[in-house]
Design a protein around this motif. Sequence first.
Motif, PDB file in Angstrom:
ATOM      1  N   GLN A 126       0.832  -1.205   0.000  1.00  0.00           N
ATOM      2  CA  GLN A 126       0.000   0.000   0.000  1.00  0.00           C
ATOM      3  C   GLN A 126       0.870   1.260   0.000  1.00  0.00           C
ATOM      4  N   GLU A 127       1.891   1.236   0.831  1.00  0.00           N
ATOM      5  CA  GLU A 127       2.808   2.380   0.899  1.00  0.00           C
ATOM      6  C   GLU A 127       3.536   2.563  -0.430  1.00  0.00           C
ATOM      7  N   GLN A 149       1.241   4.317  -2.877  1.00  0.00           N
ATOM      8  CA  GLN A 149       1.107   5.750  -2.583  1.00  0.00           C
ATOM      9  C   GLN A 149       2.370   6.514  -2.937  1.00  0.00           C
TER      10      GLN A 149
END
Length: 444
Positions: A320-321, A324
């Motif tokens: 997820q990081e 982003q």
Amino acid sequence: MDTNTPGIAAGRLAEADYALNFSDAHPPLNRRQALIEAERCYYCYDAPCITACPTGIDIPSFIQRIAQENNRGAAQAILEANPLGGMCARVCPTEMLCEQACVRNTNESKPVEIGLLQRFATDAFFAKPDAKPLFTRAPATGKKVAVVGAGPAGLAAAHGLARRGHEVLLFESRPKLGGLNEYGLATYKTTEGFAQKEVDWLLSIGGITVKTGQQLGRDITLNQLAAEFDAVFLGLGLAGVNALGITEPQCEGVRPAVDFIAELRQSSPAEVRVGQKVLVIGGGMTAVDASVQSKKLGAREVTMVYRRGVEGLSASGYEQEWAQKNGVLLRTWAAPKQILAVNGRVTGVQFAVTALRDGQLVETGELFTLEADMVLKAIGQSFVPAGVELELKSGRIATDAAGKTSHVKVWAGGDCRFGGRDLTVEAVEHGKQAAISIDSFLRS
């Protein structure tokens, strides 16, 4: 062309940008870094990291061998337990498995970089392909085993069976071997054709004959294989793509994310078409890979949309990081209601706002629309049981712990088998354990 070109287009970036964007996303450790990192290991007795590894690699042992600058010995410890240890070092969610279990998490909140150390050792071995083989075949048994599907489970099973002296005929429907490792992973995770290098090494054990373009239910049947071979292993993966559950009009710009990823893996990035505004529907690793690669191909806006909250995403926190950091916008609590199209081309998707009420996911009645010229579906895949007349459980093949199915001569493993976590490393373990079980069956 550039990011301002309307619609779906290829060649949005300069050649140098593609080379940079699709280079190794997580560079390997150099020798000095590896030695320093190896010294951080406590070499625990009854190490929890071993238990956390689905293939049971003796992690303290291989790390200690790195510290002793015995990289071949380290590679042998890894590949003995996991014959696809090089690829798993690149794609395994170590932050959720071995590294999460590392005792250094308790003391320092920073585990030993096990995945990077595993890659260092296996890369050092694969850099010298002409070196003495790590493994040799046992004397021929005269037994023949059919392995259907050359993904991680099938390859691990084939290697384990060949090592034990059995003749293996490996059937694969696609032109190349590797399955998910070749067709389903982000290009920046496995560069320089590593998937095929690993396959070539695995086949070098001998005793494995390959037949591509062979699909179960079309070119071969399970009854035929069971009659002609002493045992059969099925590593069929998940060929079906889950539907969105809404009407999907036939229009340009809507496609499964797995097809998009596979196209990119088999093409030059400059040749792959991508939209300006891309929507990726889903919350798993495939959704992240499709989203990030869309950005790296030159999409101006990429939004990943998921029907539940962030805590429900199956993609790890690390993934997820990563999304982003690469400019992907995440929208949660949104379920697709309608695909919008004009003149046969997608223009956007209407979503319903969702919420949890009494533990149930419901639509609140509020709607909103996101514009898009490309929509990638990444809501999971399903097993297609064509040609498989075996007991199923929740749509996948039912087996015992060793992979044995309802047919006395048939075993199964990987994503097609019920009860797994759809991890590459777990598929390898399925194939490895099935090979042990099949060998025992053939010798009984």
